[in-house]
Write a protein that holds these residues in place. Structure first.
Motif, PDB file in Angstrom:
ATOM      1  N   LEU A  11       8.488   0.782  14.558  1.00  0.00           N
ATOM      2  CA  LEU A  11       8.373   0.866  13.084  1.00  0.00           C
ATOM      3  C   LEU A  11       6.968   0.923  12.707  1.00  0.00           C
ATOM      4  O   LEU A  11       6.186   0.458  13.480  1.00  0.00           O
ATOM      5  N   ALA A  13       3.263  -0.093  11.038  1.00  0.00           N
ATOM      6  CA  ALA A  13       2.683  -1.498  10.760  1.00  0.00           C
ATOM      7  C   ALA A  13       2.827  -1.554   9.164  1.00  0.00           C
ATOM      8  O   ALA A  13       2.897  -0.382   8.663  1.00  0.00           O
ATOM      9  N   PRO A  14       3.106  -2.672   8.553  1.00  0.00           N
ATOM     10  CA  PRO A  14       3.149  -2.868   7.216  1.00  0.00           C
ATOM     11  C   PRO A  14       1.956  -2.446   6.490  1.00  0.00           C
ATOM     12  O   PRO A  14       0.788  -2.302   7.217  1.00  0.00           O
ATOM     13  N   SER A  15       2.030  -1.852   5.372  1.00  0.00           N
ATOM     14  CA  SER A  15       0.915  -1.033   4.713  1.00  0.00           C
ATOM     15  C   SER A  15       0.724  -1.876   3.349  1.00  0.00           C
ATOM     16  O   SER A  15       1.805  -2.166   2.794  1.00  0.00           O
ATOM     17  N   LEU A  16      -0.657  -1.945   3.000  1.00  0.00           N
ATOM     18  CA  LEU A  16      -0.789  -2.438   1.573  1.00  0.00           C
ATOM     19  C   LEU A  16      -0.879  -1.804   0.514  1.00  0.00           C
ATOM     20  O   LEU A  16      -0.926  -1.880  -0.706  1.00  0.00           O
ATOM     21  N   TRP A  17      -0.970  -0.238   0.810  1.00  0.00           N
ATOM     22  CA  TRP A  17      -0.929   0.799  -0.137  1.00  0.00           C
ATOM     23  C   TRP A  17       0.218   0.545  -1.303  1.00  0.00           C
ATOM     24  O   TRP A  17      -0.301   0.866  -2.616  1.00  0.00           O
ATOM     25  N   TRP A  53      -1.487   5.849   0.763  1.00  0.00           N
ATOM     26  CA  TRP A  53       0.061   5.569   0.951  1.00  0.00           C
ATOM     27  C   TRP A  53       0.541   7.026   1.521  1.00  0.00           C
ATOM     28  O   TRP A  53       1.261   7.042   2.503  1.00  0.00           O
ATOM     29  N   ASP A  56      -1.082   7.752   4.701  1.00  0.00           N
ATOM     30  CA  ASP A  56      -0.408   6.890   5.761  1.00  0.00           C
ATOM     31  C   ASP A  56       0.833   7.551   6.345  1.00  0.00           C
ATOM     32  O   ASP A  56       1.256   7.699   7.681  1.00  0.00           O
ATOM     33  N   LYS A  60       1.298   8.992  10.111  1.00  0.00           N
ATOM     34  CA  LYS A  60       1.732   8.016  11.145  1.00  0.00           C
ATOM     35  C   LYS A  60       2.663   8.599  12.101  1.00  0.00           C
ATOM     36  O   LYS A  60       3.980   8.758  12.026  1.00  0.00           O
ATOM     37  N   SER A  90      10.890   9.904   4.210  1.00  0.00           N
ATOM     38  CA  SER A  90      10.027   9.202   3.419  1.00  0.00           C
ATOM     39  C   SER A  90       9.226   9.738   2.252  1.00  0.00           C
ATOM     40  O   SER A  90       9.000   9.439   1.179  1.00  0.00           O
TER      41      SER A  90
END
Ligand code: FES
Length: 300
Positions: A11, A13-17, A53, A56, A60, A90
């Motif tokens: 999966l 990586a977690p994103s802050l966007w 976002w 990203d 990815k 997505s």
């Protein structure tokens, strides 16, 4: 590790966007109500984080596809197709969600919030009140007229007009107050005797001199002083006024505007002038930012 786990692409990586994007949206909503600066900052934050976002999501590609042992039945083309499908889903989810959110929110915000920022920009027709000699210096005259004679009585308006003589610069000075209460729009009355015997009609405008010490609203007890400043009751600002001009010796009433407050009297008055706002709307002070939305049911 099971064969299934080995073949599952890792999966992202977690994103802050998304968090930044959500903060930007919140900032936009708060800015629409409270301040233009917050609105602009919110828009910038939303666009920046939204763009990051989306970039990203689009960029990815899990690297594990090449490194993982290939399953017996799955080719590399199958795995790439799976990844592309996930990216597409997505992006589609974000895009469709954004469109639905905008479709639901923007019309409501537009109707609910924008009127308090743009004010009432409807053009007011000019009204010729006749020669300025009909307005004795220092005395109010009630001027009643039909704004649109073709539409009849529903367009009847009243102005309280006082000749203040001349300003220090030698310009003619008139106080020209609109009679509509700035609480909910009831007709305001002058507090003082009306000289009905001096009544006259000029250009279809009825003129009646009055000794107005103040102005009162019968609906909820609003009280204004002789300059139109709010003295008591629920009105939130001073009475609206007309712009005026002198043309060929006649007094012409022009566009209406709203007034925060009037400092001083007559020709020496200093007036805080604003675009015309709906009744019940603050035009200055902290209240302007706390209560920007027009009162439901208010009329102009
Ligand atoms: S409408 Fe004038 S006080 Fe309420």
């Amino acid at each position: 590790m099971s064969e299934r786990e080995q073949h599952t692409p890792p999966l992202p990586a977690p994103s802050l966007w998304p968090i930044g994007f959500a903060i930007g949206i919140a900032c936009v909503l708060v800015g629409l109500v409270v301040s233009t600066a917050a609105l602009v900052i919110g828009l910038v934050v939303t666009l920046v984080f939204g763009g990051l976002w989306v970039r990203d999501l689009a960029g990815k590609r899990p690297p594990a596809v090449a490194a993982a042992p290939k399953p017996a039945m799955a080719t590399e083309a199958d795995l790439n197709a799976t990844t592309d499908r996930a990216t597409f889903l997505s992006l589609a989810t974000v895009g469709v969600g954004g469109l639905i959110g905008a479709g639901v929110t923007l019309p409501a915000l537009g109707f609910g919030v924008l009127p308090s920022f743009v004010g009432d920009r409807v053009e007011t027709k000019e009204v010729d009140l006749g020669p300025i000699s009909n307005f004795p210096e220092g005395q109010y005259v009630i001027a009643t007229y039909l704004e649109d004679p073709d539409l009849g009585e529903v367009t009847r308006r009243t102005a309280f007009v006082r000749n203040n003589g001349r300003t220090e610069a030698g310009e003619p000075s008139f106080t020209t107050i609109f009679s509509r209460c700035v609480h909910l729009g009831c007709p305001v009355q002058p507090n003082g005797p009306i000289d009905e015997e001096a009544r006259q009609e000029v250009n279809g405008v009825e003129l009646r001199p009055v000794l107005a010490a103040s102005f009162g609203c019968p609906c909820h007890g609003g009280l204004y002083d002789s300059e139109g400043n709010r003295n008591a009751g629920p009105p939130v600002r001073s009475l609206d006024r007309y712009e005026f001009s002198i043309r060929n010796g006649n007094l012409i009433l022009g566009r209406l505007f709203s007034v925060g407050d009037v400092d001083g009297t007559g020709a020496k008055a200093r007036i805080s002038k604003y675009y015309r706002a709906y009744p019940g709307v603050h035009v200055d002070g902290i209240e302007k930012w706390l209560y920007p939305i027009p009162t439901p049911g208010s009329t102009s």
